[in-house]
Enzyme design. Sequence first.
Site, PDB file in Angstrom:
ATOM      1  N   LYS A 184       8.070 -11.765  -6.993  1.00  0.00           N
ATOM      2  CA  LYS A 184       6.916 -12.213  -6.147  1.00  0.00           C
ATOM      3  C   LYS A 184       5.603 -11.283  -6.167  1.00  0.00           C
ATOM      4  O   LYS A 184       6.335 -10.029  -5.606  1.00  0.00           O
ATOM      5  CB  LYS A 184       7.301 -12.668  -4.777  1.00  0.00           C
ATOM      6  CG  LYS A 184       6.376 -13.252  -3.940  1.00  0.00           C
ATOM      7  CD  LYS A 184       6.705 -13.308  -2.345  1.00  0.00           C
ATOM      8  CE  LYS A 184       5.996 -11.961  -1.904  1.00  0.00           C
ATOM      9  NZ  LYS A 184       4.637 -11.849  -1.628  1.00  0.00           N
ATOM     10  N   GLY A 236       7.200  -1.797  -1.442  1.00  0.00           N
ATOM     11  CA  GLY A 236       6.122  -1.906  -0.169  1.00  0.00           C
ATOM     12  C   GLY A 236       6.489  -0.882   0.988  1.00  0.00           C
ATOM     13  O   GLY A 236       6.736   0.164   0.810  1.00  0.00           O
ATOM     14  N   SER A 237       6.180  -1.663   2.354  1.00  0.00           N
ATOM     15  CA  SER A 237       6.124  -0.752   3.440  1.00  0.00           C
ATOM     16  C   SER A 237       7.707  -0.684   3.765  1.00  0.00           C
ATOM     17  O   SER A 237       8.480  -1.288   3.438  1.00  0.00           O
ATOM     18  CB  SER A 237       5.349  -1.428   4.612  1.00  0.00           C
ATOM     19  OG  SER A 237       6.124  -2.790   4.891  1.00  0.00           O
ATOM     20  N   THR A 238       7.766   0.760   4.515  1.00  0.00           N
ATOM     21  CA  THR A 238       8.848   1.093   4.850  1.00  0.00           C
ATOM     22  C   THR A 238       9.752   0.015   5.943  1.00  0.00           C
ATOM     23  O   THR A 238      10.748  -0.227   6.016  1.00  0.00           O
ATOM     24  CB  THR A 238       9.003   2.477   5.535  1.00  0.00           C
ATOM     25  OG1 THR A 238       8.462   3.383   4.673  1.00  0.00           O
ATOM     26  CG2 THR A 238      10.356   2.955   6.350  1.00  0.00           C
ATOM     27  N   GLU A 239       8.669  -0.616   6.704  1.00  0.00           N
ATOM     28  CA  GLU A 239       9.172  -1.608   7.661  1.00  0.00           C
ATOM     29  C   GLU A 239       9.702  -2.873   7.082  1.00  0.00           C
ATOM     30  O   GLU A 239      10.901  -3.232   7.346  1.00  0.00           O
ATOM     31  CB  GLU A 239       7.945  -2.020   8.538  1.00  0.00           C
ATOM     32  CG  GLU A 239       7.927  -2.938   9.554  1.00  0.00           C
ATOM     33  CD  GLU A 239       6.886  -3.232  10.172  1.00  0.00           C
ATOM     34  OE1 GLU A 239       5.671  -2.687   9.829  1.00  0.00           O
ATOM     35  OE2 GLU A 239       6.881  -4.376  10.966  1.00  0.00           O
ATOM     36  N   GLY A 241      10.885  -2.733   3.898  1.00  0.00           N
ATOM     37  CA  GLY A 241      11.951  -2.321   3.206  1.00  0.00           C
ATOM     38  C   GLY A 241      13.388  -2.241   4.132  1.00  0.00           C
ATOM     39  O   GLY A 241      14.464  -2.578   3.785  1.00  0.00           O
ATOM     40  N   GLU A 258      11.497   1.302  -2.909  1.00  0.00           N
ATOM     41  CA  GLU A 258      10.281   2.261  -3.268  1.00  0.00           C
ATOM     42  C   GLU A 258       9.129   2.016  -2.064  1.00  0.00           C
ATOM     43  O   GLU A 258       8.653   1.050  -2.128  1.00  0.00           O
ATOM     44  CB  GLU A 258       9.768   2.113  -4.713  1.00  0.00           C
ATOM     45  CG  GLU A 258       9.166   3.339  -4.876  1.00  0.00           C
ATOM     46  CD  GLU A 258       7.726   3.303  -4.833  1.00  0.00           C
ATOM     47  OE1 GLU A 258       7.465   3.804  -3.745  1.00  0.00           O
ATOM     48  OE2 GLU A 258       6.983   2.901  -5.556  1.00  0.00           O
ATOM     49  N   CYS A 292       1.252   4.883  -2.676  1.00  0.00           N
ATOM     50  CA  CYS A 292       2.344   5.538  -1.859  1.00  0.00           C
ATOM     51  C   CYS A 292       2.444   6.916  -2.060  1.00  0.00           C
ATOM     52  O   CYS A 292       3.219   7.672  -1.038  1.00  0.00           O
ATOM     53  CB  CYS A 292       3.833   4.701  -2.372  1.00  0.00           C
ATOM     54  SG  CYS A 292       3.884   4.542  -4.107  1.00  0.00           S
ATOM     55  N   GLU A 389       1.530   6.750   7.254  1.00  0.00           N
ATOM     56  CA  GLU A 389       1.039   6.415   5.970  1.00  0.00           C
ATOM     57  C   GLU A 389      -0.228   5.679   6.391  1.00  0.00           C
ATOM     58  O   GLU A 389      -0.353   4.555   6.839  1.00  0.00           O
ATOM     59  CB  GLU A 389       1.930   5.425   5.172  1.00  0.00           C
ATOM     60  CG  GLU A 389       1.478   5.536   3.848  1.00  0.00           C
ATOM     61  CD  GLU A 389       2.274   4.514   2.867  1.00  0.00           C
ATOM     62  OE1 GLU A 389       2.857   3.427   3.194  1.00  0.00           O
ATOM     63  OE2 GLU A 389       2.456   5.102   1.830  1.00  0.00           O
TER      64      GLU A 389
HETATM   65  P1  NDP Z   1       4.370  -5.182   2.751  1.00  0.00           P
HETATM   66  O1  NDP Z   1       5.619  -4.341   2.626  1.00  0.00           O
HETATM   67  O2  NDP Z   1       4.483  -6.206   4.111  1.00  0.00           O
HETATM   68  O3  NDP Z   1       4.266  -5.971   1.468  1.00  0.00           O
HETATM   69  C1  NDP Z   1       4.875  -5.684   0.235  1.00  0.00           C
HETATM   70  C2  NDP Z   1       5.500  -6.860  -0.457  1.00  0.00           C
HETATM   71  O4  NDP Z   1       6.438  -7.537   0.487  1.00  0.00           O
HETATM   72  C3  NDP Z   1       4.348  -7.941  -0.345  1.00  0.00           C
HETATM   73  O5  NDP Z   1       4.809  -8.848  -1.720  1.00  0.00           O
HETATM   74  C4  NDP Z   1       4.616  -8.834   0.790  1.00  0.00           C
HETATM   75  O6  NDP Z   1       4.349 -10.125   0.611  1.00  0.00           O
HETATM   76  C5  NDP Z   1       6.158  -8.734   0.808  1.00  0.00           C
HETATM   77  N1  NDP Z   1       6.867  -9.265   2.007  1.00  0.00           N
HETATM   78  C6  NDP Z   1       6.361  -9.096   3.433  1.00  0.00           C
HETATM   79  N2  NDP Z   1       7.357  -9.476   4.252  1.00  0.00           N
HETATM   80  C7  NDP Z   1       8.478  -9.562   3.588  1.00  0.00           C
HETATM   81  C8  NDP Z   1       9.728  -9.802   3.977  1.00  0.00           C
HETATM   82  N3  NDP Z   1      10.129  -9.863   5.142  1.00  0.00           N
HETATM   83  N4  NDP Z   1      10.867 -10.043   2.888  1.00  0.00           N
HETATM   84  C9  NDP Z   1      10.533  -9.814   1.569  1.00  0.00           C
HETATM   85  N5  NDP Z   1       9.161  -9.452   1.193  1.00  0.00           N
HETATM   86  C10 NDP Z   1       8.399  -9.261   2.241  1.00  0.00           C
HETATM   87  O7  NDP Z   1       3.072  -4.514   2.932  1.00  0.00           O
HETATM   88  P2  NDP Z   1       1.521  -4.731   3.334  1.00  0.00           P
HETATM   89  O8  NDP Z   1       0.963  -5.499   2.334  1.00  0.00           O
HETATM   90  O9  NDP Z   1       1.819  -5.633   4.824  1.00  0.00           O
HETATM   91  O10 NDP Z   1       0.851  -3.200   4.030  1.00  0.00           O
HETATM   92  C11 NDP Z   1       1.330  -2.723   5.175  1.00  0.00           C
HETATM   93  C12 NDP Z   1       1.429  -1.102   5.105  1.00  0.00           C
HETATM   94  O11 NDP Z   1       2.691  -0.962   3.982  1.00  0.00           O
HETATM   95  C13 NDP Z   1       0.162  -0.547   4.168  1.00  0.00           C
HETATM   96  O12 NDP Z   1      -0.848  -0.400   5.264  1.00  0.00           O
HETATM   97  C14 NDP Z   1       0.864   0.630   3.688  1.00  0.00           C
HETATM   98  O13 NDP Z   1       0.878   1.545   4.432  1.00  0.00           O
HETATM   99  C15 NDP Z   1       2.262   0.102   3.342  1.00  0.00           C
HETATM  100  N6  NDP Z   1       2.235  -0.222   1.898  1.00  0.00           N
HETATM  101  C16 NDP Z   1       3.018   1.059   1.138  1.00  0.00           C
HETATM  102  C17 NDP Z   1       3.213   0.589  -0.078  1.00  0.00           C
HETATM  103  C18 NDP Z   1       3.757   1.539  -1.117  1.00  0.00           C
HETATM  104  O14 NDP Z   1       3.928   1.114  -2.310  1.00  0.00           O
HETATM  105  N7  NDP Z   1       4.544   2.511  -0.503  1.00  0.00           N
HETATM  106  C19 NDP Z   1       2.701  -0.748  -0.872  1.00  0.00           C
HETATM  107  C20 NDP Z   1       2.039  -1.708   0.172  1.00  0.00           C
HETATM  108  C21 NDP Z   1       2.160  -1.324   1.416  1.00  0.00           C
HETATM  109  P3  NDP Z   1       2.840 -10.479   1.070  1.00  0.00           P
HETATM  110  O15 NDP Z   1       2.000  -9.479   0.515  1.00  0.00           O
HETATM  111  O16 NDP Z   1       2.612 -11.696   0.213  1.00  0.00           O
HETATM  112  O17 NDP Z   1       2.862 -10.989   2.384  1.00  0.00           O
END
Ligand code: NDP
Length: 478
Positions: A184, A236-239, A241, A258, A292, A389
Amino acid sequence: MPTFEYAPAPESRSIVDIRSSYGLFINGDFVDGKSGETRKTVNPASEEVLAEVVEAGAADVDAAVSAARYAYDRVWSRMRGADRAKYLYRIARIVQERARELAVLESIDNGKPIRESRDVDIPLVAAHFFYYAGWADKLQHAGFGPDPRPIGVAGQVIPWNFPLLMLAWKIAPALAAGNTVVLKPAETTPLTALAFAEICRQAELPPGVVNIITGGGDTGRALVEHADVDKVAFTGSTEVGRAIAKSIAGSPKRLTLELGGKAANIVFDDAPIDQAVEGIVNGIFFNQGHVCCAGSRLLVQESIAEPLLDSLKRRMALLRVGDPLDKNTDVGAINSAAQLERIRELSAAGEAEGADRWSPPCDLPARGFWFAPTLFTGVSQAHRIAREEIFGPVLSVLTFRTPAEAVEKANNTPYGLSAGVWTEKGSRILAIADQLRAGVVWANTFNKFDPASPFGGYKESGYGREGGRHGLEAYLAH
Ligand code: NDP
């Protein structure tokens, strides 16, 4: 001395054919979503709607996982490694052949400068497929036992900052090891993943080996929680994750995460200043700071702080912010209105907490999502801009006097993804790198990536490694 203005050098977008709507890529075909819901993806540099994509629901996720399971059981896990490799090589070659189109599409959907998508992202995508193609028939020599086996169906969720590159980091090792995948992409950047689906067809990859489903967080959640997924990989985000780790705890699913970072870029007084300034700029302004492993905390030795900051400001004033498709652009658009809001909020918090804010004079386009390269000095370790971050073009500067203080400050973060060290002494590089709690440490350079090199973090930056021989481990049962 006369100065010359840059003439616009826009890349043509006519090489890309963006459809008005896209289905889901399941079992080798583009199919309509069963949920009946769609969402639009926009160009963040202009807010123009690019296409409508499906918001996959539980039934769609189920169909994709079933297709991946069938392909795993009947075809892919049984195929000889040498034959799997042929498909991966073919994908890598098609990515190279279509590189220009993919780069333009990535810049349009993500907002990153064409120079970056053309020279960094897409070449690395091809390199990852070439690299893991090479492993597919040598898995028994990878150091994970004499007969390592694939795990099964991988559910993979990726972010928006390097859409196609994160796809490659996830799909190439999974396929090389004999797994099938459902991936996804992020909701704001689905288009290159959908173009990749076409590439899978072009490569005649057996149906169901790669499935691409679009949608938001709920789609991601349905995928990682699906009972027939054996392995989850998330960036993606730590939250999020953390939520994923909780939701699959107690199940037999394997997980790699990651997550975020707050990397220290440490500059000692013997560092070559001009090179360090280039490294600092690349560390935080590359990809608008949506990285990241960005060097978002500059730790500079007090004795050289003044000349270094003068030089950094002069360099920042030369950064060209604007049209991502212009080949002269250094800093493109912020990926979404939501991310822009987050960057603004954290930057305002930096000022409110007493740090000094500076940006070079910079004309930002009227439409789209933009943020000028920004520098904060007078930052203390307690400030939010030193701890959280920001994921944008914002650099927080702190100073130190001794190497021990540099290490202590660098490690004073809940994250542990990356760090940088700038000094002319090799012994100091080794001594400092040894003490830094970070998965990747760059010396006299920053943001260098190679498919042969493992990447991943400690602490709240996640666990598991992607890339290199290490990256295979997450996709092998041994
Ligand atoms: P997210 O962690 O929400 O997004 C990453 C991926 O996870 C997207 O494909 C998202 O879908 C998907 N996702 C969201 N919620 C869930 C869930 N409960 N279960 C499974 N998958 C999920 O990052 P955000 O885009 O909201 O960004 C927020 C903050 O996160 C940024 O400001 C940044 O600080 C950090 N971030 C860090 C990254 C890194 O590589 N370290 C990358 C991206 C963000 P969708 O986007 O379609 O909602």
